[in-house]
Scaffold this active site. Sequence first.
Site, PDB file in Angstrom:
ATOM      1  N   PHE A 199      32.617  56.832  90.304  1.00 35.18           N
ATOM      2  CA  PHE A 199      31.994  58.154  90.294  1.00 35.18           C
ATOM      3  C   PHE A 199      32.218  58.814  91.651  1.00 35.18           C
ATOM      4  CE2 PHE A 199      28.829  61.458  90.177  1.00 35.18           C
ATOM      5  CZ  PHE A 199      29.013  61.922  88.894  1.00 35.18           C
ATOM      6  N   ARG A 226      28.384  68.873  96.689  1.00 33.01           N
ATOM      7  CA  ARG A 226      29.509  69.738  96.318  1.00 33.01           C
ATOM      8  C   ARG A 226      30.271  70.276  97.533  1.00 33.01           C
ATOM      9  NH1 ARG A 226      29.199  70.955  90.742  1.00 33.01           N
ATOM     10  NH2 ARG A 226      27.124  71.262  89.912  1.00 33.01           N
ATOM     11  N   GLU A 247      40.151  72.772  86.107  1.00 33.00           N
ATOM     12  CA  GLU A 247      39.048  71.811  85.970  1.00 33.00           C
ATOM     13  C   GLU A 247      39.049  70.851  87.155  1.00 33.00           C
ATOM     14  OE1 GLU A 247      36.275  71.059  84.970  1.00 33.00           O
ATOM     15  OE2 GLU A 247      36.277  70.087  83.011  1.00 33.00           O
ATOM     16  N   ASP A 248      37.888  70.375  87.516  1.00 35.21           N
ATOM     17  CA  ASP A 248      37.797  69.450  88.660  1.00 35.21           C
ATOM     18  C   ASP A 248      38.280  68.047  88.303  1.00 35.21           C
ATOM     19  OD1 ASP A 248      35.617  69.023  86.968  1.00 35.21           O
ATOM     20  OD2 ASP A 248      34.100  69.076  88.542  1.00 35.21           O
ATOM     21  N   ASP A 293      37.559  63.177  82.454  1.00 33.24           N
ATOM     22  CA  ASP A 293      36.931  61.871  82.311  1.00 33.24           C
ATOM     23  C   ASP A 293      37.147  61.417  80.857  1.00 33.24           C
ATOM     24  OD1 ASP A 293      35.093  59.896  83.531  1.00 33.24           O
ATOM     25  OD2 ASP A 293      33.606  60.692  82.145  1.00 33.24           O
TER      26      ASP A 293
HETATM   27  P1  IMP Z   1      34.887  64.990  80.239  1.00 35.86           P
HETATM   28  O1  IMP Z   1      34.520  66.005  79.211  1.00 35.86           O
HETATM   29  O2  IMP Z   1      34.241  63.649  79.954  1.00 35.86           O
HETATM   30  O3  IMP Z   1      36.361  64.855  80.470  1.00 35.86           O
HETATM   31  O4  IMP Z   1      34.142  65.360  81.568  1.00 35.86           O
HETATM   32  C1  IMP Z   1      34.533  66.288  82.464  1.00 35.86           C
HETATM   33  C2  IMP Z   1      33.349  66.682  83.324  1.00 35.86           C
HETATM   34  O5  IMP Z   1      32.530  65.535  83.662  1.00 35.86           O
HETATM   35  C3  IMP Z   1      33.810  67.227  84.647  1.00 35.86           C
HETATM   36  O6  IMP Z   1      33.975  68.607  84.605  1.00 35.86           O
HETATM   37  C4  IMP Z   1      32.700  66.816  85.593  1.00 35.86           C
HETATM   38  O7  IMP Z   1      31.705  67.818  85.645  1.00 35.86           O
HETATM   39  C5  IMP Z   1      32.089  65.583  85.001  1.00 35.86           C
HETATM   40  N1  IMP Z   1      32.530  64.342  85.701  1.00 35.86           N
HETATM   41  C6  IMP Z   1      33.288  63.340  85.202  1.00 35.86           C
HETATM   42  N2  IMP Z   1      33.506  62.366  86.101  1.00 35.86           N
HETATM   43  C7  IMP Z   1      32.883  62.765  87.237  1.00 35.86           C
HETATM   44  C8  IMP Z   1      32.769  62.186  88.556  1.00 35.86           C
HETATM   45  O8  IMP Z   1      33.280  61.100  88.893  1.00 35.86           O
HETATM   46  N3  IMP Z   1      32.043  62.918  89.445  1.00 35.86           N
HETATM   47  C9  IMP Z   1      31.452  64.110  89.142  1.00 35.86           C
HETATM   48  N4  IMP Z   1      31.536  64.686  87.933  1.00 35.86           N
HETATM   49  C10 IMP Z   1      32.248  64.025  86.977  1.00 35.86           C
HETATM   50 MG    MG Z   2      29.423  68.050  87.004  1.00 37.52          MG
END
Ligand code: IMP
Ligand code: MG
Length: 186
Positions: free
Chosen positions: A155, A168, A102-103, A106
């Site tokens: 962000f 990207r 995963e990237d 959050d």
């Molecule tokens: P989570 O389910 O809230 O943990 O979100 C994870 C997903 O939110 C990641 O795979 C990203 O696609 C997106 N995301 C969360 N923070 C960022 C950010 O700072 N930049 C870009 N995408 C983000």
């Molecule tokens: Mg995204």
Amino acid sequence: MINKDIGKILISEGELDAIVTRLAAEIDRDYAGDDKRLVLLCILKGSIVFMGDLMKKLTVPLEIDCMRVSSYGAGTSSSGNVNIIMDIMRSDLRDCDLLIVEDIIDSGRTLSYLTKYLFNKGAKSVKTCTLLDKPSRRVVEFTPDYSGIEIPDEFVVGYGLDYDEKYRALPFVGVLKPEVYSGEHE
Ligand code: IMP
Ligand code: MG
């Protein structure tokens, strides 16, 4: 100027390379052995650059698969729901030691949902590897097995991560200028 929308570079190309090298060494160590069948699962689209770099540095035998989910709409705040847009391609997960790549983590919703989902689908094991982690944003408790670097609540874009499908391809992770998304990040 590298890109007029980027306020600052948070993680440089060189730093990213060092982080990915360290993660690959940890994964190599843990997945060595004939009893393991490592399948890297790329979570599209944000993890595509990270996964490409990570797999080149791994020396253990591996297979790859991909999946696409969304928890975000077009902007920068999470909708709270995880939708499967494209499921993992293989159907038989019985012998697979899945490592979700995963990237960024959050809220924690995506990885906490996916880990359970893939385990229920029959995977032998499910672990998680994230490049970036924003622990201060957690809504659901979640700790990744492998984590590149913790970052503050800003962000970020680049190295696969987008805002509205842009940025990207930047080779670094940068902070977007707030005026670009007009403060909608909660
Ligand atoms: P989570 O389910 O809230 O943990 O979100 C994870 C997903 O939110 C990641 O795979 C990203 O696609 C997106 N995301 C969360 N923070 C960022 C950010 O700072 N930049 C870009 N995408 C983000
Ligand atoms: Mg995204």
